[in-house]
Design a protein around this motif. Structure first.
Motif, PDB file in Angstrom:
ATOM      1  N   THR A 158       0.841  -1.290   0.005  1.00 41.01           N
ATOM      2  CA  THR A 158      -0.105   0.053   0.142  1.00 41.01           C
ATOM      3  C   THR A 158       0.922   1.317  -0.040  1.00 41.01           C
ATOM      4  O   THR A 158       0.691   2.356  -0.532  1.00 41.01           O
ATOM      5  N   GLY A 159       1.916   1.159   0.710  1.00 38.72           N
ATOM      6  CA  GLY A 159       2.953   2.278   0.807  1.00 38.72           C
ATOM      7  C   GLY A 159       3.560   2.533  -0.608  1.00 38.72           C
ATOM      8  O   GLY A 159       3.787   3.827  -1.168  1.00 38.72           O
ATOM      9  N   ARG A 160       3.788   1.566  -1.136  1.00 44.33           N
ATOM     10  CA  ARG A 160       4.645   1.503  -2.663  1.00 44.33           C
ATOM     11  C   ARG A 160       3.570   2.007  -3.503  1.00 44.33           C
ATOM     12  O   ARG A 160       4.000   2.895  -4.413  1.00 44.33           O
ATOM     13  N   ALA A 161       2.354   1.635  -3.531  1.00 48.04           N
ATOM     14  CA  ALA A 161       1.299   2.347  -4.398  1.00 48.04           C
ATOM     15  C   ALA A 161       1.043   3.900  -4.241  1.00 48.04           C
ATOM     16  O   ALA A 161       1.044   4.522  -5.086  1.00 48.04           O
ATOM     17  N   LEU A 162       1.213   4.328  -2.911  1.00 50.67           N
ATOM     18  CA  LEU A 162       1.175   5.842  -2.658  1.00 50.67           C
ATOM     19  C   LEU A 162       2.239   6.480  -3.292  1.00 50.67           C
ATOM     20  O   LEU A 162       2.227   7.387  -4.163  1.00 50.67           O
ATOM     21  N   VAL A 163       3.585   5.789  -3.079  1.00 42.17           N
ATOM     22  CA  VAL A 163       4.857   6.622  -3.799  1.00 42.17           C
ATOM     23  C   VAL A 163       4.762   6.451  -5.369  1.00 42.17           C
ATOM     24  O   VAL A 163       4.986   7.507  -6.047  1.00 42.17           O
ATOM     25  N   GLU A 164       4.664   5.297  -5.683  1.00 36.67           N
ATOM     26  CA  GLU A 164       4.339   5.347  -7.087  1.00 36.67           C
ATOM     27  C   GLU A 164       3.463   5.893  -8.113  1.00 36.67           C
ATOM     28  O   GLU A 164       3.726   6.556  -9.137  1.00 36.67           O
ATOM     29  N   ALA A 165       2.338   6.074  -7.315  1.00 35.04           N
ATOM     30  CA  ALA A 165       1.402   7.009  -7.981  1.00 35.04           C
ATOM     31  C   ALA A 165       1.846   8.587  -8.034  1.00 35.04           C
ATOM     32  O   ALA A 165       1.430   9.293  -8.908  1.00 35.04           O
ATOM     33  N   PHE A 166       2.569   8.982  -6.803  1.00 37.56           N
ATOM     34  CA  PHE A 166       3.261  10.289  -6.871  1.00 37.56           C
ATOM     35  C   PHE A 166       4.097  10.398  -8.157  1.00 37.56           C
ATOM     36  O   PHE A 166       4.171  11.484  -8.999  1.00 37.56           O
ATOM     37  N   ASP A 167       4.809   9.199  -8.422  1.00 34.60           N
ATOM     38  CA  ASP A 167       5.947   9.318  -9.392  1.00 34.60           C
ATOM     39  C   ASP A 167       5.288   9.504 -10.763  1.00 34.60           C
ATOM     40  O   ASP A 167       5.717  10.269 -11.575  1.00 34.60           O
ATOM     41  N   ARG A 168       4.303   8.684 -10.987  1.00 36.94           N
ATOM     42  CA  ARG A 168       3.477   8.574 -12.198  1.00 36.94           C
ATOM     43  C   ARG A 168       2.974  10.226 -12.495  1.00 36.94           C
ATOM     44  O   ARG A 168       3.101  10.568 -13.515  1.00 36.94           O
ATOM     45  N   ALA A 169       2.227  10.658 -11.603  1.00 37.15           N
ATOM     46  CA  ALA A 169       1.674  11.969 -11.858  1.00 37.15           C
ATOM     47  C   ALA A 169       2.758  13.193 -12.158  1.00 37.15           C
ATOM     48  O   ALA A 169       2.408  14.183 -12.522  1.00 37.15           O
ATOM     49  N   ASN A 170       3.981  12.985 -11.332  1.00 34.09           N
ATOM     50  CA  ASN A 170       5.098  14.017 -11.293  1.00 34.09           C
ATOM     51  C   ASN A 170       6.227  13.641 -11.676  1.00 34.09           C
ATOM     52  O   ASN A 170       7.380  13.478 -10.799  1.00 34.09           O
ATOM     53  N   PRO A 171       6.427  13.108 -13.002  1.00 37.10           N
ATOM     54  CA  PRO A 171       7.929  12.452 -13.381  1.00 37.10           C
ATOM     55  C   PRO A 171       9.036  13.588 -13.151  1.00 37.10           C
ATOM     56  O   PRO A 171      10.163  12.964 -13.135  1.00 37.10           O
ATOM     57  N   GLU A 172       8.754  14.771 -13.124  1.00 34.54           N
ATOM     58  CA  GLU A 172       9.838  15.801 -13.168  1.00 34.54           C
ATOM     59  C   GLU A 172      10.238  15.962 -11.742  1.00 34.54           C
ATOM     60  O   GLU A 172      11.348  16.890 -11.477  1.00 34.54           O
ATOM     61  N   SER A 173       9.520  15.432 -10.631  1.00 36.44           N
ATOM     62  CA  SER A 173      10.030  15.439  -9.419  1.00 36.44           C
ATOM     63  C   SER A 173      10.451  14.268  -8.668  1.00 36.44           C
ATOM     64  O   SER A 173      10.021  13.732  -7.789  1.00 36.44           O
ATOM     65  N   ALA A 174      11.529  13.546  -9.411  1.00 42.00           N
ATOM     66  CA  ALA A 174      12.195  12.402  -8.649  1.00 42.00           C
ATOM     67  C   ALA A 174      12.799  12.591  -7.607  1.00 42.00           C
ATOM     68  O   ALA A 174      13.360  13.610  -7.221  1.00 42.00           O
ATOM     69  N   ASP A 175      12.723  11.629  -6.823  1.00 40.53           N
ATOM     70  CA  ASP A 175      13.219  11.771  -5.359  1.00 40.53           C
ATOM     71  C   ASP A 175      12.586  12.434  -4.476  1.00 40.53           C
ATOM     72  O   ASP A 175      13.205  12.760  -3.313  1.00 40.53           O
ATOM     73  N   VAL A 176      11.449  13.255  -4.644  1.00 44.12           N
ATOM     74  CA  VAL A 176      10.924  14.127  -4.002  1.00 44.12           C
ATOM     75  C   VAL A 176      10.165  13.370  -2.804  1.00 44.12           C
ATOM     76  O   VAL A 176      10.248  13.603  -1.433  1.00 44.12           O
TER      77      VAL A 176
END
Length: 477
Positions: A158-176
């Motif tokens: 579930t935690g991974r799903a939250l983080v991966e959703a952020f990365d998909r939505a904001n590919p320009e903000s890696a490692d945020v």
């Protein structure tokens, strides 16, 4: 309903943490330099992505926790409300604030600025693996910090799903926003890694360990360590409404709610009526249908110990009993009465589908007993008069009047407790400010004669002026 995914610890190495932390530190400069509006757009895209992928997120929550569909959907909805609130209000809450410079610095302008801390470590719980982390992550990110997020080892996916959703939505903000999977060792390593703040949600005992680990590097913490929350039913309460609310507050999410209902104090004049209404409300309720399973085997052991101890020391079963334990994780509702106040079922957080009811003489006794435990997270009162002084007298960080857990659904309200329930706040304005530091700034705008008061080679009149100011502003001899 799928069974909960009971897991062992996931190992994390020092190199894993170093890599994650290095990425977040590198990204912090860029993320912190964005305007509030730019961060808001990215956080809203994250919320949109979670909403679009809700079927997968909800399925993962159900697989890992055993929640019913409706419970997982409600959790996601409330979490998204908190996320979008923080994104929308961060700029207004954290913008620079002008301060009167006073007479001694009249030639200066003065202001307070709220600065991001840098990298925040967030350690999440397993009972609400979407709602609880989202409320904390939203505040930390909206305030301009990057985040290392360690979910519970029971809800890693579930935690991974939250983080991966952020990365998909904001590919320009890696490692945020970076994921750190693992168990207790990973959490301890994060606390000792020198992040700029740690936000923890979990038990009081683990909160103490988090605080001790953070002390080595003077890392500040915000701790939400659960509660042993009480519901008070006054003599003028709507008894049927109180019973319905008590049933939901005590047994939703299988009682695994930090600010739920663990103890109920009912004024004697409405005691029989309330007990009858609560019994009727719970008569058809079964684990695995109306609420989910206990998520961890350790928690089932705690629940069983509390129930057996209460029964062995004079407690009576109003609803349920030994037969309520129907298999791994499945525990039907248990309502106990006449349990001595010094027993674990009263003094400690059971965190399961168990509630203890006691009849009291009056509202004053109910308040006194509600306050007589170490935890002070939330509380609830049912009373038609809704006297505001009742809430003020309760030693709790949050109070709902004629409702249960209403405060948790209001994104603008701070969430947190006192005493053994921890300290600090998440959610609302206070939650945003938790993840910033206050910077005081003055800037000279005029050159006045009085500036001689702060020179080593002061003018002859300095001491006379100081004495006159003291008399004028703070009283004559």
């Amino acid at each position: 309903m799928p069974p909960p995914a009971w897991k062992a610890d996931i190992d994390v190495t020092t190199s894993d943490l170093d890599r994650v932390l290095t990425g977040c530190r590198t990204a912090a400069a860029h993320w912190g330099s964005l305007s509030f509006g730019e961060r808001e757009r990215q956080l809203r895209r994250w919320a949109n992505e979670l909403a679009r992928s809700r079927a997968d997120v909800i399925a993962t929550v159900r697989e890992e926790t055993g929640k019913p569909q409706a419970d997982a959907e409600l959790e996601l909805l409330v979490g998204l409300e908190h996320l979008t609130w923080s994104a929308r209000h961060a700029g207004r809450t954290l913008r620079p604030r002008r301060v009167s410079p006073g007479i001694l610095a009249a030639e200066h302008q003065a202001r307070v600025e709220r600065r991001p801390l840098g990298v925040v470590g967030v350690i999440g719980p397993w009972n609400y693996p979407v709602l609880t982390p989202l409320g904390v992550l939203a505040g930390a990110l909206a305030a301009g910090n990057t985040v290392v997020f360690k979910p519970s080892e029971y809800t890693t996916e579930t935690g991974r799903a939250l983080v991966e959703a952020f990365d998909r939505a904001n590919p320009e903000s890696a490692d945020v926003l970076r994921l750190l999977p693992g168990g207790a060792e990973a959490g301890e390593a994060l606390c000792r890694a020198g992040v700029d703040k740690v936000a923890f949600t979990g038990s009081t005992r683990t909160g103490q360990a988090v605080m001790a680990a953070c002390a080595d590097t003077l890392t500040p913490v915000v701790l939400e360590c659960g509660g042993n929350d009480a519901l008070i039913v006054a003599e003028d309460a709507d008894v049927r409404a109180a019973a319905r609310a008590a049933a939901w507050g005590a047994f939703s999410n299988a009682g695994q709610t930090c600010a739920g209902v663990e103890r109920i104090y009912v004024v004697q004049s409405v005691g029989e009526q309330f007990l009858a209404a609560l019994t009727a409300e719970l008569a058809p309720v079964r684990a695995g249908h109306h609420y989910g399973r206990l998520t961890t085997p350790q928690q089932e052991k705690v629940v069983r110990v509390h129930v057996e101890d209460a029964a062995a020391n004079g407690g009576r079963f109003l609803v349920g009993g030994p037969e309520s334990f129907r298999g791994p994780g499945l525990v039907d509702p248990v309502v106990l009465t006449d349990v001595p106040e010094d027993r674990p079922a009263v003094q400690e957080e059971t965190f399961g589908p168990v509630v203890v009811v006691r009849l009291v003489r009056d509202l004053d006794e109910g308040i006194a007993r509600a306050n007589a435990v170490p935890q002070a997270l939330g509380a609830a009162v049912f009373s038609r008069s809704a006297d505001p002084s009742v809430a003020r007298r309760l030693r709790a960080g949050m109070v709902s009047v004629n409702g249960i857990l209403t405060f948790a659904g209001v994104p603008g309200l701070p969430f947190g407790g006192n005493g053994a329930s921890g300290f600090g706040r998440v959610h609302g304005r206070e939650g945003l400010m938790e993840f910033t530091s206050a910077q005081a700034v003055t800037a000279r705008r005029l050159h006045l004669t009085g500036s001689g008061l702060t020179r080593l080679r002061s003018p002859w009149w300095k001491h006379r002026a100081l004495r006159a100011l003291i008399r004028l502003r703070h009283g004559r001899d």
